[in-house]
Design an enzyme around this catalytic site. Sequence first.
Site, PDB file in Angstrom:
ATOM      1  N   ASP A 152       0.864  -1.183   0.000  1.00 48.17           N
ATOM      2  CA  ASP A 152       0.000   0.000   0.000  1.00 48.17           C
ATOM      3  C   ASP A 152       0.900   1.232   0.000  1.00 48.17           C
ATOM      4  O   ASP A 152       1.652   1.474   0.941  1.00 48.17           O
ATOM      5  CB  ASP A 152      -0.891  -0.015   1.233  1.00 48.17           C
ATOM      6  CG  ASP A 152      -1.790   1.217   1.313  1.00 48.17           C
ATOM      7  OD1 ASP A 152      -1.792   2.021   0.364  1.00 48.17           O
ATOM      8  OD2 ASP A 152      -2.478   1.366   2.345  1.00 48.17           O
ATOM      9  N   ASP A 325      19.561   5.430  21.237  1.00 50.70           N
ATOM     10  CA  ASP A 325      19.240   6.835  21.008  1.00 50.70           C
ATOM     11  C   ASP A 325      19.174   7.609  22.332  1.00 50.70           C
ATOM     12  O   ASP A 325      18.688   7.097  23.341  1.00 50.70           O
ATOM     13  CB  ASP A 325      17.891   6.925  20.282  1.00 50.70           C
ATOM     14  CG  ASP A 325      17.581   8.317  19.791  1.00 50.70           C
ATOM     15  OD1 ASP A 325      18.362   8.851  18.995  1.00 50.70           O
ATOM     16  OD2 ASP A 325      16.549   8.878  20.224  1.00 50.70           O
ATOM     17  N   GLU A 354      24.406   6.722  21.780  1.00 48.03           N
ATOM     18  CA  GLU A 354      24.444   8.064  21.195  1.00 48.03           C
ATOM     19  C   GLU A 354      24.861   9.047  22.287  1.00 48.03           C
ATOM     20  O   GLU A 354      24.202   9.171  23.311  1.00 48.03           O
ATOM     21  CB  GLU A 354      23.089   8.482  20.636  1.00 48.03           C
ATOM     22  CG  GLU A 354      23.155   9.872  19.997  1.00 48.03           C
ATOM     23  CD  GLU A 354      21.785  10.487  19.707  1.00 48.03           C
ATOM     24  OE1 GLU A 354      21.712  11.389  18.863  1.00 48.03           O
ATOM     25  OE2 GLU A 354      20.795  10.066  20.333  1.00 48.03           O
ATOM     26  N   HIS A 420      22.140  11.338  10.196  1.00 44.97           N
ATOM     27  CA  HIS A 420      20.786  11.835   9.949  1.00 44.97           C
ATOM     28  C   HIS A 420      20.471  13.068  10.781  1.00 44.97           C
ATOM     29  O   HIS A 420      19.446  13.711  10.557  1.00 44.97           O
ATOM     30  CB  HIS A 420      19.773  10.738  10.262  1.00 44.97           C
ATOM     31  CG  HIS A 420      19.721  10.361  11.704  1.00 44.97           C
ATOM     32  ND1 HIS A 420      20.744   9.684  12.335  1.00 44.97           N
ATOM     33  CD2 HIS A 420      18.786  10.588  12.657  1.00 44.97           C
ATOM     34  CE1 HIS A 420      20.435   9.514  13.608  1.00 44.97           C
ATOM     35  NE2 HIS A 420      19.241  10.042  13.834  1.00 44.97           N
ATOM     36  N   ASP A 421      21.331  13.406  11.742  1.00 37.60           N
ATOM     37  CA  ASP A 421      21.104  14.552  12.628  1.00 37.60           C
ATOM     38  C   ASP A 421      21.983  15.752  12.302  1.00 37.60           C
ATOM     39  O   ASP A 421      21.974  16.738  13.044  1.00 37.60           O
ATOM     40  CB  ASP A 421      21.371  14.150  14.087  1.00 37.60           C
ATOM     41  CG  ASP A 421      20.245  13.317  14.677  1.00 37.60           C
ATOM     42  OD1 ASP A 421      19.083  13.548  14.294  1.00 37.60           O
ATOM     43  OD2 ASP A 421      20.528  12.448  15.512  1.00 37.60           O
ATOM     44  N   ARG A 469      18.390  14.091   4.862  1.00 36.98           N
ATOM     45  CA  ARG A 469      17.701  12.806   4.748  1.00 36.98           C
ATOM     46  C   ARG A 469      17.081  12.647   3.357  1.00 36.98           C
ATOM     47  O   ARG A 469      15.958  12.174   3.196  1.00 36.98           O
ATOM     48  CB  ARG A 469      16.630  12.696   5.837  1.00 36.98           C
ATOM     49  CG  ARG A 469      17.198  12.868   7.244  1.00 36.98           C
ATOM     50  CD  ARG A 469      16.131  12.976   8.316  1.00 36.98           C
ATOM     51  NE  ARG A 469      16.720  13.158   9.646  1.00 36.98           N
ATOM     52  CZ  ARG A 469      16.034  13.249  10.776  1.00 36.98           C
ATOM     53  NH1 ARG A 469      14.696  13.178  10.738  1.00 36.98           N
ATOM     54  NH2 ARG A 469      16.650  13.414  11.926  1.00 36.98           N
TER      55      ARG A 469
END
Length: 561
Positions: A152, A325, A354, A420-421, A469
């Site tokens: 989907d 995290d 992290e 990604h940060d 990203r």
Amino acid sequence: MKKEAILHVSESPMAEPLSPSSFFLRLRLAREDENAKVVIHYGEKYSFQEKRDQVEMPLVRKSREFSYFESAIPLQSRRLAYIFEISARDEHYYLSERGLTASYDFAKAYEDFFQFSYVHEEDVFHLPDWASKAVFYQIFPDRFAMGKKEKDTGYINLKWGDQPTNKSFAGGDIKGIADHLDYLADLGINALYLTPIFRSNSYHKYDTIDYMRIDPELGTEEDLSALITKAHSKGIRIVLDAVFNHISSDSPFFQDVIEKGRSSPYYHWFFVRGDRPDIAKGNYEYFSVCPYMPKLNPENSECAAYLIEVAKHYLRLGIDGWRLDVADEVPHSFWQRFRAAIKAESPSSIIIGEHWHNAHSFLSGNEFDGAMNYPLTYAIADYLIKGKLTTEEAAGRLEELYVRYRPSMLPAMLNLLDSHDTHRFLTLANGRIDILEAALAILFFYPGMPCLYYGTEIPMEGGYDPDCRRCFPWDRANQENAHKKLLNSLILLRNSDILAHGSFRAEEEKGLLKITRSHNGKSLVLYVNGSRKAHPISSESLIASRYEGGYLQPFGFLIRR
């Protein structure tokens, strides 16, 4: 002698057992005292007064302010006592727990020698054996590749390759990662770090609704098992991202507290001020400035037990470890309990926290194996991009970061240029591939596990979140280019025992940053020109970038034996 600079701390990164028969010791002196003579007197603590050995400690490294003398001494007993004898510029001192003294009474050494009372097996840190040669590749699943074409797709609102926003869903999934494992293996990658894949309403999945269910946008538990099996067949490890500091406000646990207040069995899983949480008022602890991410309380035994069971469940599926995290906001007591459970379940798994600053308090051997090394990221950027550090200062900074942690744990640090940060490193470097490549050379020569953010090999650009990203540009991925070839050469070199296990030394030499790694009598040496002018150097090399006519050009590097 600059006495105020002298430092040794027992049971710290300055003193740790490497094995039941070997012990590492480090003494700090002032930079200007680098020519000092340092002797360590050591022996079995119960007979130290009558019988002891001594060895001169060599100067091993220099930071901007300090000199460091280091030795690995043999242990005849698991009980160790030691003191230092320091001579410099007609001054002579002994260093014990009493401090600096001009003389020392060995007959009463039991009062103040440094000691390690007994070396137990658990005091010796054991790194997962695969980590020493790990080359990580971080993947943001929604943006890497879509493998399930029949799923989907109604949730997808970002055309692949368009500029992302904080609400974009691009359709990447777990099968897409599995479909491209050959690409990653050909690059030389042998470990993947995936950002969260559990049930969540966001595209980034850092606000977990259900830890025990793979988010249907990304796939199923069967898809994860298939990825693990296929990755392992290619020698690639899988590390997942655990968000145990906070959870989604839509989680059943938090919703139950909203409904039932203090009568909810999950009330003490959170930090609620009052009878029940009110999202509009934000009367509870939450992550950062995000009320939709209420903070968990793992000091609560039921909450802790649940989170540990989550972690063990995926280890049983076959994953190879966890990246944790916001790990620095979670209590040490939980991580100690977490480590014991995880290592009992899977001794070869890895635990990476992290932490954006000095993570030493979590790296004593009973919590994490390593941490995300953002201070190294900053040091490389300060030297190559921002010009904040001279070459000599950059070498000193690399040494300062090295001595922060126990030598046995350095190989498990996750060293990265971007994530990604953050901004992508190439974008911070204004698109300068030469600067990126010089940074990658340093990254691969620094002790620890290099981690490439997906697309670095192309290379990709991107500003701060969410621009960092972007979707992976597969139309460019299989195009041969000099940058990817160079990166592949660095990855192959990383597989050598010298870079996997070798000693480390950073220094300035004739205007160049020189990093030396040595192991069993063999060495690899990296020279980096972080200045804005060319520097002469002989051409003998294994790998060279931007070397022309006997000169290493600005932001060029050269590797030789």
